[in-house]
Scaffold this active site. Structure first.
Site, PDB file in Angstrom:
ATOM      1  N   ILE A  53       0.804  -1.223   0.000  1.00  0.00           N
ATOM      2  CA  ILE A  53       0.000   0.000   0.000  1.00  0.00           C
ATOM      3  C   ILE A  53       0.836   1.272   0.000  1.00  0.00           C
ATOM      4  O   ILE A  53       0.353   2.346  -0.379  1.00  0.00           O
ATOM      5  CB  ILE A  53      -0.941  -0.001   1.233  1.00  0.00           C
ATOM      6  N   TYR A  54       2.098   1.199   0.401  1.00  0.00           N
ATOM      7  CA  TYR A  54       2.906   2.411   0.494  1.00  0.00           C
ATOM      8  C   TYR A  54       3.127   3.000  -0.898  1.00  0.00           C
ATOM      9  O   TYR A  54       3.829   2.431  -1.732  1.00  0.00           O
ATOM     10  CB  TYR A  54       4.254   2.137   1.151  1.00  0.00           C
ATOM     11  N   GLY A  55       2.500   4.153  -1.130  1.00  0.00           N
ATOM     12  CA  GLY A  55       2.594   4.783  -2.442  1.00  0.00           C
ATOM     13  C   GLY A  55       1.949   3.966  -3.538  1.00  0.00           C
ATOM     14  O   GLY A  55       2.327   4.084  -4.701  1.00  0.00           O
ATOM     15  N   ASN A  56       0.940   3.118  -3.159  1.00  0.00           N
ATOM     16  CA  ASN A  56       0.294   2.238  -4.143  1.00  0.00           C
ATOM     17  C   ASN A  56       1.325   1.461  -4.955  1.00  0.00           C
ATOM     18  O   ASN A  56       1.258   1.392  -6.187  1.00  0.00           O
ATOM     19  CB  ASN A  56      -0.622   3.035  -5.068  1.00  0.00           C
TER      20      ASN A  56
END
Length: 331
Positions: A53-56
């Site tokens: 999920i970090y930065g998609n």
């Protein structure tokens, strides 16, 4: 750098781990990320923690580019699943886990991660389905070990009842001088089942570094200047109380010959249940400052003084961190 065993996994991890939530984003300079990552490797950090999920996916893509230039056995790679991704949405259903592990491996440019973690619990999916899907990831060789982040004792026990204590190597809770909630129940339950702690936000989102002062505007470029970062802090802490406690900690750190950052990280690492503390950094010098805490042992007098200085500021009762949910759905 010192190293500790990661639960029953047989792995040894660096006491300080590098996380990617803070500086890996869609518009972050890759070369700045590379400098921080290389500094971490030079400092002896072996555990690198990220999430889909970090930065998609941007965080995984960046580390795929940077870490793939190093021998795969020279570092341990941990990522997470659960958060909402454009192609699958959020959750821990079997199809989502199967799709997301493959997507993470592609972005990370590797055929396996060392630790695959359920970022949060998913009460909308039968726990049997989630556990079976995670075990399949290990059976397929796509992950060596499994972990979880911010699960309640009920959820942990339900998973252990299904698959045994050897299912999980690690737990990833929020833990710091100001957020001591895991000590109430989580640490003991996990220790009984040989599950180690890899803790996040050991510096309380920067509050324990001393860069924020009561009644003073936050420094330019700090997280509190950003509206989202400021909201995240105030949602967790009573800022006035917390910053006053940090002010009281400063002379204790000075008396021990430490800076506040080192004192805060050493305090977290004083617990044998903690295998590693995850830090973030945007510059190489921050990496070196954080790794200085590895191996620092605080005397009983210093620990007692810290308790007195903190007073009632810390969260000590069992409390769910943001995004965590209660409940277990069974099939």
């Amino acid at each position: 750098m010192r190293y500790r065993e990661l639960g029953s996994s047989g792995l040894e991890v660096s006491e300080i781990a590098l996380g990617s939530w803070m500086f890996f984003d869609d518009d972050t300079d890759l070369e700045a990320n590379r400098a921080v990552t290389e500094a971490a490797l030079d400092a002896g950090i072996t555990l690198f923690d990220t999430a889909n999920i970090y930065g998609n996916g941007a965080a995984e893509l960046a580390w795929g580019e940077i870490l793939s230039r190093h021998p795969r056995d020279s570092y341990l790679l941990a990522t997470k699943v659960w958060g909402a991704m454009p192609e699958t949405g959020r959750g821990l259903s079997a199809p989502k886990i199967a799709q997301q592990i493959d997507a993470s491996l592609t972005r990370l440019r590797t055929d396996h991660v060392d630790l695959y973690q359920a970022h949060r619990f998913d009460p909308e999916v039968p726990i049997e389905e989630t556990i079976t899907a995670l075990q399949r990831v290990v059976e397929q060789g796509k992950a060596r070990h499994l972990g979880f982040s911010e699960w309640t004792p009920e959820q942990i026990r339900a998973a252990i009842d299904l698959a045994g204590p050897e299912l999980f190597a690690s737990s990833q809770p929020q833990y710091s001088m100001l957020w001591q909630a895991p000590e109430a129940e989580l640490f003991g339950l996990c220790a009984e089942n040989d599950i180690a702690q890899i803790v996040w936000s050991p510096l309380a989102q920067g509050m324990l570094t001393g860069k924020y002062r009561p009644g003073t505007p936050p420094p330019e470029g700090s997280r509190r200047v950003d509206a989202q970062g400021s909201r995240a802090m105030t949602a967790i802490f009573d800022e006035t109380v917390a910053l006053a406690a940090v002010d009281r900690l400063a002379p204790i750190a000075d008396g021990a010959g430490l800076d506040l950052t080192t004192l805060a990280l050493a305090w977290v690492l004083r617990r044998g249940e903690v295998a590693a503390a995850i830090v973030g950094a945007s510059r190489p010098e921050q990496v070196w400052a954080n790794t200085a805490a590895s191996g620092v042992e605080l005397s009983p007098d210093v620990l007692a003084a810290v308790d007195d200085a903190l007073g009632d500021a810390p969260v000590t009762t069992p409390t769910l961190a943001p995004g965590a949910v209660e409940g277990v759905r069974r099939g």
